[in-house]
Design a protein around this motif. Structure first.
Motif, mmCIF file in Angstrom:
data_model
loop_
_atom_site.group_PDB
_atom_site.id
_atom_site.type_symbol
_atom_site.label_atom_id
_atom_site.label_comp_id
_atom_site.label_asym_id
_atom_site.label_seq_id
_atom_site.Cartn_x
_atom_site.Cartn_y
_atom_site.Cartn_z
ATOM 1 N N ARG A 1 -27.429 -2.152 -5.435
ATOM 2 C CA ARG A 1 -28.468 -1.914 -6.437
ATOM 3 C C ARG A 1 -29.496 -0.908 -5.940
ATOM 4 N NH1 ARG A 1 -30.540 -7.800 -7.553
ATOM 5 N NH2 ARG A 1 -30.317 -7.805 -5.281
ATOM 6 N N PRO A 2 -30.190 -0.243 -6.863
ATOM 7 C CA PRO A 2 -31.194 0.744 -6.457
ATOM 8 C C PRO A 2 -32.328 0.095 -5.669
ATOM 9 C CG PRO A 2 -30.673 0.914 -8.809
ATOM 10 C CD PRO A 2 -30.047 -0.353 -8.322
ATOM 11 N N GLU A 3 -33.116 0.926 -4.982
ATOM 12 C CA GLU A 3 -34.291 0.426 -4.263
ATOM 13 C C GLU A 3 -35.236 -0.254 -5.246
ATOM 14 O OE1 GLU A 3 -36.289 3.334 -1.944
ATOM 15 O OE2 GLU A 3 -34.503 3.881 -0.782
ATOM 16 N N HIS A 4 -35.873 -1.306 -4.770
ATOM 17 C CA HIS A 4 -36.752 -2.072 -5.653
ATOM 18 C C HIS A 4 -37.763 -2.835 -4.817
ATOM 19 C CE1 HIS A 4 -33.402 -4.717 -4.533
ATOM 20 N NE2 HIS A 4 -34.241 -5.738 -4.673
ATOM 21 N N THR A 5 -38.748 -3.402 -5.502
ATOM 22 C CA THR A 5 -39.724 -4.233 -4.824
ATOM 23 C C THR A 5 -39.433 -5.698 -5.112
ATOM 24 O OG1 THR A 5 -41.258 -4.042 -6.690
ATOM 25 C CG2 THR A 5 -41.490 -2.453 -4.909
ATOM 26 N N GLU B 1 -37.569 -9.673 -8.655
ATOM 27 C CA GLU B 1 -37.182 -8.321 -8.248
ATOM 28 C C GLU B 1 -37.632 -7.334 -9.324
ATOM 29 O OE1 GLU B 1 -33.298 -8.665 -5.554
ATOM 30 O OE2 GLU B 1 -32.950 -9.322 -7.614
ATOM 31 N N ILE B 2 -38.217 -6.216 -8.893
ATOM 32 C CA ILE B 2 -38.783 -5.243 -9.817
ATOM 33 C C ILE B 2 -38.158 -3.874 -9.541
ATOM 34 C CG2 ILE B 2 -40.908 -4.190 -10.685
ATOM 35 C CD1 ILE B 2 -42.358 -6.641 -9.297
ATOM 36 N N PHE B 3 -37.524 -3.323 -10.569
ATOM 37 C CA PHE B 3 -36.855 -2.028 -10.481
ATOM 38 C C PHE B 3 -37.610 -1.035 -11.359
ATOM 39 C CE2 PHE B 3 -33.791 -5.304 -9.641
ATOM 40 C CZ PHE B 3 -32.974 -4.813 -8.634
ATOM 41 N N HIS B 4 -37.976 0.097 -10.786
ATOM 42 C CA HIS B 4 -38.765 1.068 -11.522
ATOM 43 C C HIS B 4 -37.854 2.141 -12.119
ATOM 44 C CE1 HIS B 4 -42.532 -0.676 -10.174
ATOM 45 N NE2 HIS B 4 -41.995 -0.775 -8.964
ATOM 46 N N GLY B 5 -38.042 2.371 -13.421
ATOM 47 C CA GLY B 5 -37.237 3.367 -14.110
ATOM 48 C C GLY B 5 -37.470 4.765 -13.552
ATOM 49 N N ARG B 6 -36.431 5.558 -13.630
ATOM 50 C CA ARG B 6 -36.487 6.891 -13.045
ATOM 51 C C ARG B 6 -37.005 7.919 -14.045
ATOM 52 N NH1 ARG B 6 -30.568 6.172 -10.447
ATOM 53 N NH2 ARG B 6 -31.192 4.907 -8.645
ATOM 54 N N GLY B 7 -38.226 8.405 -13.792
ATOM 55 C CA GLY B 7 -38.777 9.605 -14.393
ATOM 56 C C GLY B 7 -38.552 9.854 -15.863
ATOM 57 N N GLY C 1 -34.588 5.057 -17.544
ATOM 58 C CA GLY C 1 -36.036 5.074 -17.479
ATOM 59 C C GLY C 1 -36.735 3.775 -17.822
ATOM 60 N N TRP C 2 -36.016 2.656 -17.785
ATOM 61 C CA TRP C 2 -36.620 1.364 -18.152
ATOM 62 C C TRP C 2 -37.063 0.610 -16.901
ATOM 63 C CZ3 TRP C 2 -37.736 -0.097 -23.041
ATOM 64 C CH2 TRP C 2 -37.137 0.627 -24.074
ATOM 65 N N ASN C 3 -38.342 0.255 -16.847
ATOM 66 C CA ASN C 3 -38.818 -0.640 -15.784
ATOM 67 C C ASN C 3 -38.262 -2.029 -16.041
ATOM 68 O OD1 ASN C 3 -40.378 1.377 -14.556
ATOM 69 N ND2 ASN C 3 -42.102 0.975 -15.917
ATOM 70 N N SER C 4 -37.696 -2.644 -15.013
ATOM 71 C CA SER C 4 -36.951 -3.886 -15.196
ATOM 72 C C SER C 4 -37.342 -4.934 -14.169
ATOM 73 C CB SER C 4 -35.443 -3.611 -15.085
ATOM 74 O OG SER C 4 -35.029 -2.651 -16.044
ATOM 75 N N TYR C 5 -37.556 -6.144 -14.666
ATOM 76 C CA TYR C 5 -37.872 -7.298 -13.831
ATOM 77 C C TYR C 5 -36.706 -8.286 -13.913
ATOM 78 C CZ TYR C 5 -42.808 -5.810 -13.832
ATOM 79 O OH TYR C 5 -43.976 -5.118 -13.678
ATOM 80 N N CYS C 6 -36.310 -8.814 -12.774
ATOM 81 C CA CYS C 6 -35.241 -9.818 -12.729
ATOM 82 C C CYS C 6 -35.788 -11.107 -12.123
ATOM 83 C CB CYS C 6 -34.058 -9.328 -11.904
ATOM 84 S SG CYS C 6 -33.174 -7.940 -12.627
#
Length: 278
Positions: free
Chosen positions: A8-12, A24-30, A64-69
């Motif tokens: 999975r992509p880098e996340h916080t 887990e928080i994934f930030h959408g790309r640009g 580009g969607w900010n996503s929380y899991c």
């Protein structure tokens, strides 16, 4: 075995609440539209955790969607919990807490995407909690839908103190490869019998009642369809909450998330999400 959770992509990551829920928080790309978009909140099903969204997340991040899991109490990397005591209502409280966290961070409620048990939890929550949208992926059905399109010839399996993790002894399914199943087998864990006993008709439940007219946000229902009754239940769920419907024939319950045709569901969701770019 290919471990999609490690790709999975880098996340916080952070822990929230007294039950140390692992978020887990994934930030959408640009994407320039991020400022007007609500974030996405992914709610997993029974036996699983945020790892079950491993194939989905990269697509939403790229769009580009900010996503929380969320990880419900006792699941995946959330703090261990006593599954003999956890109730359906406890999981509802976990989701409420995470939505409050998201609203505080983002200033707007999320679009909730729920799978299986996460779907019936999300429906019940949407009765009383303001959310921007609702997507159900092969959701467990509510009492009202079961009354309209009941399961037939149920071989009831009464739960014990806990429900053990599915064995997944099969090597392949109609839409899952050996690697897809092995990935799930690595992470699947036990589940609360009391929560199951509240919503699962296969465990003799009366079911969770959902007042569909109280769900006023836009909604989308996606179902795995292998016979006409599957399709009827999916359509009945969509009607009950006033949502759009997509039935994917020849897919399986877990295959919709981790199988070889998962991208068909993802594409439909991303198309549906375009309404929030206004």
């Amino acid at each position: 075995m290919r471990d999609y959770a490690k790709e999975r992509p880098e996340h916080t990551e952070k822990y929230i609440g007294e039950n140390d829920l692992f978020l887990e928080i994934f930030h959408g790309r640009g994407d320039s539209r991020q400022s007007v978009r609500p974030p996405l909140l992914f709610v997993h099903g029974a036996f699983t955790g945020s790892w079950m969204w491993s194939k989905y997340i990269p697509h939403f991040i790229s769009a580009g969607w900010n996503s929380y899991c969320i990880n419900l109490r006792g699941h995946y990397k959330s703090r261990s919990a006593d599954f003999t005591k956890i109730l359906f209502e406890d999981y509802l409280e976990d989701i409420r807490l995470v939505i409050s966290e998201i609203v505080e961070e983002c200033g707007t409620p999320p679009i909730v995407i729920g799978f299986s048990m996460g779907g019936i939890l999300s429906q019940k929550l949407a009765e009383s909690v303001g959310i921007a949208g609702l997507v159900l992926i092969d959701s467990s059905i509510c009492r009202e839908v079961h009354a309209e399109v009941p399961y037939r010839d149920l071989a009831l399996r009464m739960p014990g103190l806990v429900v053990p993790a599915p064995a997944r002894d099969e090597q392949i399914s109609i839409d899952e490869t050996f690697e897809d199943i092995a990935f799930q087998r690595k992470y699947l864990s036990m589940e609360s019998a009391k929560a199951f006993g509240a919503f699962s008709f296969h465990f003799g439940a009366e079911g969770i009642s959902v007042e569909g007219e109280r769900i006023t946000c836009p909604s989308l229902v996606i179902c795995a369809v292998n016979d006409e009754s599957d399709d009827h239940r999916g359509r009945a769920t969509a009607r009950h909450i006033g949502g759009e419907y997509l039935g994917l024939r020849g897919t399986t319950h877990t295959g919709l998330l981790v199988g070889q045709r998962y991208s068909e569901a993802v594409s439909r969701i991303i198309d549906w999400l375009a309404r929030f770019d206004g």
